[in-house]
Design a protein around this motif. Structure first.
Motif, PDB file in Angstrom:
ATOM      1  N   THR A  31       6.474   7.308  11.167  1.00 47.09           N
ATOM      2  CA  THR A  31       5.314   6.950  10.351  1.00 47.09           C
ATOM      3  C   THR A  31       4.648   8.228   9.859  1.00 47.09           C
ATOM      4  O   THR A  31       4.787   9.288  10.488  1.00 47.09           O
ATOM      5  N   ALA A  32       3.911   8.075   8.774  1.00 43.44           N
ATOM      6  CA  ALA A  32       3.170   9.226   8.250  1.00 43.44           C
ATOM      7  C   ALA A  32       2.132   9.692   9.263  1.00 43.44           C
ATOM      8  O   ALA A  32       1.843  10.885   9.368  1.00 43.44           O
ATOM      9  N   ASP A  51       0.838  -1.204   0.000  1.00 41.44           N
ATOM     10  CA  ASP A  51       0.000   0.000   0.000  1.00 41.44           C
ATOM     11  C   ASP A  51       0.877   1.260   0.000  1.00 41.44           C
ATOM     12  O   ASP A  51       0.715   2.171   0.814  1.00 41.44           O
ATOM     13  N   TYR A  71      -8.251   9.654   4.797  1.00 40.41           N
ATOM     14  CA  TYR A  71      -7.483   8.797   5.697  1.00 40.41           C
ATOM     15  C   TYR A  71      -6.080   9.360   5.793  1.00 40.41           C
ATOM     16  O   TYR A  71      -5.427   9.603   4.769  1.00 40.41           O
ATOM     17  N   HIS A  72      -5.628   9.591   7.031  1.00 41.53           N
ATOM     18  CA  HIS A  72      -4.284  10.134   7.241  1.00 41.53           C
ATOM     19  C   HIS A  72      -3.539   9.295   8.274  1.00 41.53           C
ATOM     20  O   HIS A  72      -2.699   9.810   9.005  1.00 41.53           O
ATOM     21  N   THR A 107       1.703  11.320   1.375  1.00 46.61           N
ATOM     22  CA  THR A 107       2.111   9.925   1.611  1.00 46.61           C
ATOM     23  C   THR A 107       1.736   8.996   0.455  1.00 46.61           C
ATOM     24  O   THR A 107       2.504   8.103   0.098  1.00 46.61           O
ATOM     25  N   HIS A 108       0.565   9.197  -0.118  1.00 48.75           N
ATOM     26  CA  HIS A 108       0.169   8.379  -1.275  1.00 48.75           C
ATOM     27  C   HIS A 108       0.388   9.102  -2.596  1.00 48.75           C
ATOM     28  O   HIS A 108       0.699   8.483  -3.611  1.00 48.75           O
TER      29      HIS A 108
HETATM   30  C1  LIG Z   1      -2.564   9.664   2.951  1.00 49.51           C
HETATM   31  C2  LIG Z   1      -2.054   8.872   4.117  1.00 49.51           C
HETATM   32  N1  LIG Z   1      -1.445   9.506   5.115  1.00 49.51           N
HETATM   33  C3  LIG Z   1      -0.965   8.849   6.178  1.00 49.51           C
HETATM   34  C4  LIG Z   1      -1.085   7.479   6.271  1.00 49.51           C
HETATM   35  C5  LIG Z   1      -0.548   6.770   7.476  1.00 49.51           C
HETATM   36  O1  LIG Z   1       0.560   6.005   7.185  1.00 49.51           O
HETATM   37  P1  LIG Z   1       1.163   5.078   8.326  1.00 49.51           P
HETATM   38  O2  LIG Z   1       0.139   4.018   8.572  1.00 49.51           O
HETATM   39  O3  LIG Z   1       2.409   4.536   7.714  1.00 49.51           O
HETATM   40  O4  LIG Z   1       1.397   5.921   9.512  1.00 49.51           O
HETATM   41  C6  LIG Z   1      -1.733   6.770   5.269  1.00 49.51           C
HETATM   42  C7  LIG Z   1      -1.896   5.319   5.340  1.00 49.51           C
HETATM   43  O5  LIG Z   1      -2.483   4.664   4.509  1.00 49.51           O
HETATM   44  C8  LIG Z   1      -2.217   7.490   4.151  1.00 49.51           C
HETATM   45  O6  LIG Z   1      -2.861   6.867   3.155  1.00 49.51           O
END
Ligand SMILES: Cc1ncc(COP(=O)(O)O)c(C=O)c1O
Length: 450
Positions: free
Chosen positions: A134-135, A80, A162-163, A257-258
Motif C-alpha cells: 500500500t502507499a 479514489d 493525507y498520506h 500516489t494521487h
Molecule cells: C497521497 C496519498 N498517499 C498515500 C495514500 C494511502 O494509500 P493507501 O490507503 O492505498 O495506503 C493516499 C490515500 O488516499 C493518498 O491520497
C-alpha cells in the motif's frame, strides 16, 4: 447566487428517499452485512458515503459499474485512484490470470520484477526501488529509512495533507496556527507533535523556520495537494522546498500516489522535481494491492552502510506479501500496457472538457465556486478563490452541500469521489459521460437555487 439551508435540508431528504427507493437490494444486503461486519461495511469509513447505507456492487468494467439493484453508474471516483486505469483493464487481467496459474506468492522473485524496476527508473528518474502493498506502507518505509540514515526523529508534513494511515501525518494546525493532533486521530501511539512538524503548503518562511532547527529527517509531501481539494504549488515553491531541504540536510519524499494523474511520470517528471525518495501505490497494478518506493543512489549507499543483513527482516520495513508475484505481474502489465502516453492523452483531454463543463455552469449561475484540474483529475470547491493551502481549503468545506451534490449525482447514475468533489477520468470514459455529468451538475445547481 444564494440558496437557503432549509431548502438544502429538504432537498437532501427528498434525495435520501429516492436513494432508498432505488437501492432496496443494497439496503437488504447492508442489513445482512451488519450481522457479521462492524458497521455493516468492510472498512468503517465506507459508512460516510452519501446515502445512509453503501451501494453494493454487482460488477465493474471500464468507466462503469452496476449495483445489485441493476442501476448503472458512470464511475468518476474510480476507487479514489486505485482504478484510475478503468476497471479490469484487459492487459492487467490477462497478466493476473497467467501469473495466478504459476504461483501467487513465494518470498522469492520472478524475473518480471526486473522489468518493473527498469520501468520505474524510466518513469520517475530514481535509480533504486523497493516494493510494498500500500502507499501507506511505502510512505512508512521511506520515513523509517530517512530517520535511520539521518539519525533525526522528526518529519515535516503540510497542513491537511493525507498520506494514508501514517501515524506521523495526523497532525494539523488550528485557526491560530498551533499544531495539534488532527481531529479524530484514533489512538495515536504518541502525540504527533513529538514526531512531526506541520506548516502550511506554499509557506516558504514557515518551512525554513521548521527545518532550520536541523532535527527533521524528511519532508513528506504531495507535490500538488489533492486530499483537501487540489492545491497547486506557487510557481517557485518546489524550488524552495528542494533548496531548503538540501540546506538543512533533510530528505525530500514526494508522494505521487494521487499526482500520477498528471502524467506517466507523475508531477515529479512533469515539473522536473528532484526528490530523494518517491512513493506511489493505488493504480500502479490496475487495482491489485501494490506500492513502490524509489530512492537516489546517495540514499541507497547511506542505507547500505548502516543495514545489518542478519536482522534486516525485523527492522520495521517489510511485509510478507510485498513484492508478491501477482502484484508484480499486474504492475508490469499496467505500467507497460495500460498507463501509457496514449492513456494520458485521452484521459487528460476529456478531463479538460469535464472541467470546462463545470466551469460553464459556475459562470451561468454566477456561483462563488471554483473548479481545479491536475491532469485527469478535477475537483470543484464551494469557495470563490483557489485556496493556497490546506487551512484555507478546510475552512471552505461544506459537508452538507457536498452530501447533496453527491447524492443528487448518485441518484442519477454518477459516482463522485466521496468526502470531497473529485472526478477522475480513465481512457474508457466517453465524451457522452462527461456531457451527462455537466447536465446533472447543472440540474443540481438549478434545483438548489430555484
Ligand atoms: C497521497 C496519498 N498517499 C498515500 C495514500 C494511502 O494509500 P493507501 O490507503 O492505498 O495506503 C493516499 C490515500 O488516499 C493518498 O491520497
Amino acid at each position: 447566487m444564494t440558496f437557503n439551508r432549509e431548502k438544502l435540508q429538504l432537498l437532501l431528504q427528498q434525495e435520501e428517499a429516492l436513494f432508498h427507493k432505488n437501492h432496496q437490494r443494497s439496503f437488504a444486503l447492508y442489513q445482512e452485512a451488519k450481522k457479521s461486519l462492524f458497521g455493516g461495511v468492510p472498512m468503517l469509513w465506507m459508512i460516510r458515503w452519501a446515502g445512509s447505507f453503501p451501494i453494493f456492487v454487482e460488477k465493474a468494467g471500464g468507466a462503469r459499474f452496476t449495483d445489485v439493484d441493476g442501476n448503472e453508474y458512470i464511475d468518476f471516483c474510480l476507487g479514489d485512484t486505485g482504478a484510475m486505469t478503468g476497471h479490469a483493464p484487459a492487459a492487467t487481467i490477462r497478466a493476473i490470470a497467467e501469473q495466478a496459474a504459476k504461483g501467487i506468492t513465494l518470498m522469492l522473485p520472478y524475473k518480471d520484477v526486473i522489468e518493473v524496476g527498469v520501468e520505474l527508473q524510466r518513469r520517475f528518474g530514481l535509480p533504486k526501488w523497493q516494493f510494498a502493498l500500500t502507499a501507506t506502507d511505502a510512505n512508512r518505509f521511506a520515513l523509517r529509512m530517512a530517520r535511520t540514515i539521518t539519525g533525526r526523529q522528526k518529519v515535516l508534513v503540510f497542513n491537511y495533507c493525507y498520506h494514508g494511515s501514517v501515524d506521523e501525518a495526523f497532525i494539523s494546525l488550528d485557526e491560530e496556527g498551533t499544531p495539534g493532533p488532527r481531529k479524530n486521530n484514533l489512538g495515536p501511539s504518541i502525540d504527533p507533535r513529538e514526531t512531526t512538524k506541520v506548516v502550511e503548503f506554499n509557506d516558504v518562511a514557515a518551512l525554513e523556520t521548521a527545518l532550520s532547527a536541523g532535527d527533521v529527517a524528511a519532508v513528506l509531501a504531495e507535490p500538488v495537494m489533492t486530499n483537501i481539494g487540489i492545491i497547486h504549488p506557487d510557481p517557485d515553491f518546489h524550488e524552495w522546498l528542494r533548496k531548503l531541504t538540501r540546506k538543512y540536510g533533510t530528505y525530500l519524499i514526494i508522494d505521487e500516489t494521487h499526482t500520477i494523474c498528471a502524467g506517466p511520470g507523475g508531477y515529479t517528471m512533469q515539473a522536473n522535481l528532484q526528490p530523494d525518495f518517491l512513493t506511489i501505490g493505488k493504480p500502479i497494478a490496475g487495482g491489485v494491492p501494490a506500492a513502490v518506493y524509489g530512492f537516489s543512489d546517495d540514499v541507497a549507499n547511506a542505507f547500505e552502510a548502516i543495514l545489518d543483513r542478519d536482522t534486516s527482516d525485523v527492522g520495521g520495513i517489510g511485509g510478507t506479501l510485498a513484492g508478491n508475484a501477482l502484484s508484480i505481474a499486474a504492475m508490469k502489465a499496467t505500467l507497460t500496457e495500460v498507463l501509457t502516453e496514449d492513456f494520458y492523452k485521452k484521459a487528460i483531454s476529456l478531463q479538460e472538457k469535464f472541467t470546462q463543463g463545470v466551469e460553464s455552469v459556475i459562470v451561468e449561475f454566477s456561483l462563488p465556486w471554483i473548479v481545479k484540474r491536475l491532469g485527469n483529475r478535477s475537483e470543484y470547491w464551494f469557495h470563490p478563490r483557489a485556496p493556497r493551502n490546506g487551512g484555507e481549503a478546510a475552512a471552505a468545506e461544506d459537508h452538507e452541500l457536498d452530501r447533496f451534490m453527491h447524492l443528487y449525482a448518485l441518484n442519477r447514475g454518477i459516482l463522485l469521489t466521496p468526502f470531497h468533489n473529485m472526478a477522475l477520468i480513465s481512457a474508457d470514459t466517453t465524451e457522452a459521460d462527461v456531457n451527462y455529468h455537466t447536465n446533472v451538475f447543472r440540474d443540481a445547481v438549478a434545483t438548489l437555487i430555484s
